[in-house]
Design a protein around this motif. Structure first.
Motif, mmCIF file in Angstrom:
data_model
loop_
_atom_site.group_PDB
_atom_site.id
_atom_site.type_symbol
_atom_site.label_atom_id
_atom_site.label_comp_id
_atom_site.label_asym_id
_atom_site.label_seq_id
_atom_site.Cartn_x
_atom_site.Cartn_y
_atom_site.Cartn_z
ATOM 1 N N UNK A 327 0.808 -1.221 0.000
ATOM 2 C CA UNK A 327 0.000 0.000 0.000
ATOM 3 C C UNK A 327 0.845 1.276 0.000
ATOM 4 N N UNK A 328 2.168 1.132 0.132
ATOM 5 C CA UNK A 328 3.031 2.310 0.002
ATOM 6 C C UNK A 328 2.931 2.863 -1.425
ATOM 7 N N UNK A 329 2.751 4.156 -1.545
ATOM 8 C CA UNK A 329 2.580 4.910 -2.801
ATOM 9 C C UNK A 329 1.281 4.572 -3.528
ATOM 10 N N UNK A 330 0.375 3.881 -2.842
ATOM 11 C CA UNK A 330 -1.006 3.800 -3.299
ATOM 12 C C UNK A 330 -1.712 5.086 -2.886
ATOM 13 N N UNK A 331 -3.030 5.028 -2.673
ATOM 14 C CA UNK A 331 -3.722 6.240 -2.224
ATOM 15 C C UNK A 331 -4.739 5.889 -1.162
ATOM 16 N N UNK A 332 -5.127 6.903 -0.385
ATOM 17 C CA UNK A 332 -6.059 6.674 0.713
ATOM 18 C C UNK A 332 -6.729 7.977 1.101
ATOM 19 N N UNK A 333 -7.918 7.856 1.707
ATOM 20 C CA UNK A 333 -8.600 9.056 2.175
ATOM 21 C C UNK A 333 -10.105 8.904 2.204
ATOM 22 N N UNK A 334 -10.791 9.882 2.809
ATOM 23 C CA UNK A 334 -12.252 9.836 2.900
ATOM 24 C C UNK A 334 -12.915 10.152 1.558
ATOM 25 N N UNK A 335 -14.024 9.478 1.316
ATOM 26 C CA UNK A 335 -14.818 9.684 0.102
ATOM 27 C C UNK A 335 -16.224 10.094 0.515
ATOM 28 N N UNK A 336 -16.694 11.195 -0.076
ATOM 29 C CA UNK A 336 -18.044 11.711 0.189
ATOM 30 C C UNK A 336 -18.335 11.890 1.678
ATOM 31 N N UNK A 337 -17.310 12.357 2.395
ATOM 32 C CA UNK A 337 -17.485 12.771 3.787
ATOM 33 C C UNK A 337 -18.161 14.139 3.798
ATOM 34 N N UNK A 338 -18.654 14.602 4.959
ATOM 35 C CA UNK A 338 -19.224 15.962 4.998
ATOM 36 C C UNK A 338 -18.248 17.021 4.480
ATOM 37 N N UNK A 339 -16.926 16.753 4.627
ATOM 38 C CA UNK A 339 -15.901 17.695 4.153
ATOM 39 C C UNK A 339 -15.480 17.425 2.721
ATOM 40 N N UNK A 340 -16.135 16.479 2.066
ATOM 41 C CA UNK A 340 -15.829 16.179 0.674
ATOM 42 C C UNK A 340 -15.007 14.915 0.508
ATOM 43 N N UNK A 341 -14.412 14.776 -0.668
ATOM 44 C CA UNK A 341 -13.557 13.627 -1.004
ATOM 45 C C UNK A 341 -12.115 14.118 -1.047
ATOM 46 N N UNK A 342 -11.237 13.437 -0.300
ATOM 47 C CA UNK A 342 -9.841 13.873 -0.221
ATOM 48 C C UNK A 342 -8.929 12.651 -0.242
ATOM 49 N N UNK A 343 -8.405 12.347 -1.417
ATOM 50 C CA UNK A 343 -7.515 11.195 -1.572
ATOM 51 C C UNK A 343 -6.070 11.674 -1.661
ATOM 52 N N UNK A 344 -5.220 11.068 -0.856
ATOM 53 C CA UNK A 344 -3.806 11.430 -0.799
ATOM 54 C C UNK A 344 -2.947 10.234 -1.198
ATOM 55 N N UNK A 345 -1.753 10.532 -1.720
ATOM 56 C CA UNK A 345 -0.796 9.475 -2.024
ATOM 57 C C UNK A 345 -0.212 8.978 -0.709
ATOM 58 N N UNK A 346 -0.127 7.673 -0.530
ATOM 59 C CA UNK A 346 0.327 7.093 0.738
ATOM 60 C C UNK A 346 1.857 7.146 0.833
ATOM 61 N N UNK A 347 2.361 8.354 1.182
ATOM 62 C CA UNK A 347 3.793 8.594 1.347
ATOM 63 C C UNK A 347 4.101 8.839 2.823
#
Length: 393
Positions: A327-347
């Motif tokens: 999962x290193x250098x994959x991506x992760x983050x919340x989707x359709x949360x109240x604050x929106x969708x925020x996907x980050x690179x897993x660094x």
């Protein structure tokens, strides 16, 4: 008088999820105070790239190579907010399930610090000699014209210091890296990862602004030195330019012309400085409802973690890197949360095993690279997570 709504701690929430063998994800967006967490009563394995726009609220955890590891979706069945300390249950959660989880919360003991482990502890790793050999071969391949750039990475194993504690480690990361996306993901059989990423992959906020960044070039940050004084070598400037051009080529493929570009500028991420260019699209003014999903598919893996052109760079990594990034250098983050969708690179991340952590870091290799300098760059990048471990000693 009404009964007061019970409140809980983040530690209780995480330990209750792990005790119940449930997947849990915890995150804090950059420059925010609020920590959020969610638990899935049944985590889902996503076969292909997800459709962001139609997804329910949850947390995505995707590997570097989609075909080699499962993409995990931690559906937000139970949500925790650090500011209120209160729980929110989705409509799918039954009263019996709510009561069962609340019982686990009340029984959560601070001393019972554990986490989900990978199904197997036999995880391949990269050595210094192996890394430097791969860099030398990459330079030859680039100079022969087969590719422009490739990102090579490696691992380091560190035993847990006495008194290591999962929630304390996460809290230390929140304090140490206020500008980063700070995450904790723990999934049965898949394992547990901690990270403090500086790099947005795809973001869509509640105002329907799409964002992505080109982030490349690395040098140590000098405490107290203004970022405006940073001097960048040609190699880093060109490396960052390659990432910029790749994002612009993705917009071009989608025939998207209405975007804003700001940068490049120097930013500080932990103990390092990078060059960063920000791109944004106002989706209220551009009729492109699936831009998030389309750009995710085009961008991952980005040239900042893979290389250019993407296909020969990826093939080189799989043939010469010498270990599985997982999962290193994959991506992760919340989707359709109240604050929106925020996907980050897993660094700037580490994976937790039973008694030790695996730290990950990579460096962009171009025709002007030097194997020793690239090794030192990975050493600097590993200090982000290494500092969290050393805080316990």
């Amino acid at each position: 008088m009404g009964t007061a709504t019970p409140t809980y701690t983040l530690a209780q929430f995480i330990q209750a999820a792990i005790a119940q063998q449930k997947a849990v994800a915890v995150w804090r967006l950059p420059l925010q105070q609020q920590v959020q967490a969610c638990v899935a009563l049944e985590h889902q394995v996503v076969g292909n790239q997800p459709e962001l726009e139609s997804s329910p609220f949850g947390f995505l955890f995707s590997p570097f190579v989609i075909e080699e590891q499962p993409t995990i979706f931690v559906k937000a069945d139970i949500v925790f907010n650090s500011e209120s300390g209160q729980l929110r249950f989705s409509e799918a959660v039954t009263k019996a399930q709510q009561q069962e989880f609340i019982l686990a919360l009340n029984n959560a003991e601070p001393a019972n610090q554990n986490w989900h482990l990978h199904a197997t502890e036999t995880i391949t790793q990269q050595t210094e000699a192996g890394f430097k050999s791969a860099v030398a071969e990459a330079i030859q391949t680039i100079n022969s014209g087969q590719m422009e750039k490739v990102v090579l990475s490696r691992t380091a194993t560190k035993p847990f210091p006495a008194g290591f504690d999962l929630v304390s480690a996460y809290t230390s990361m929140l304090e140490a890296y206020p500008n980063a996306f700070v995450s904790l993901v723990s999934v049965p059989e898949v394992g547990t990862w901690l990270g403090a990423s500086p790099e947005i992959l795809v973001s869509i906020d509640p105002q329907h602004i799409f964002r992505t960044v080109a982030l490349a070039g690395t040098q140590p940050a000098i405490p107290g030195e203004p970022v405006g004084n940073a001097i960048w070598r040609q190699k880093e400037i060109e490396e960052q330019g390659m990432v910029e051009r790749y994002i612009l080529s993705c917009f071009k493929k989608l025939r998207l012309r209405e975007y804003t570009e700001v940068g490049p500028r120097t930013i500080v991420a932990g103990n390092l400085m990078h060059l960063r260019t920000d791109f944004s699209v106002d989706l209220k003014e551009v009729d492109f409802p699936t831009l998030g999903t389309n750009m995710l598919e085009l961008l991952h893996p980005t040239s900042a973690v893979c290389g250019l052109p993407k296909e020969p760079a990826l093939n080189f990594i799989l043939a010469h890197e010498g270990y599985d990034r997982s999962y290193y250098s994959g991506y992760l983050g919340p989707v359709n949360a109240p604050e929106g969708t925020h996907l980050y690179v897993n660094l700037r991340c580490m994976q937790l095993l039973q008694t030790e952590a695996i730290l990950y870091a990579g460096a962009g290799i171009t025709g002007e690279s030097d194997a020793e300098k690239e090794w030192q760059e990975t050493q600097h990048k590993m200090q982000t997570m290494g500092k969290i471990l050393s805080d316990f000693t």
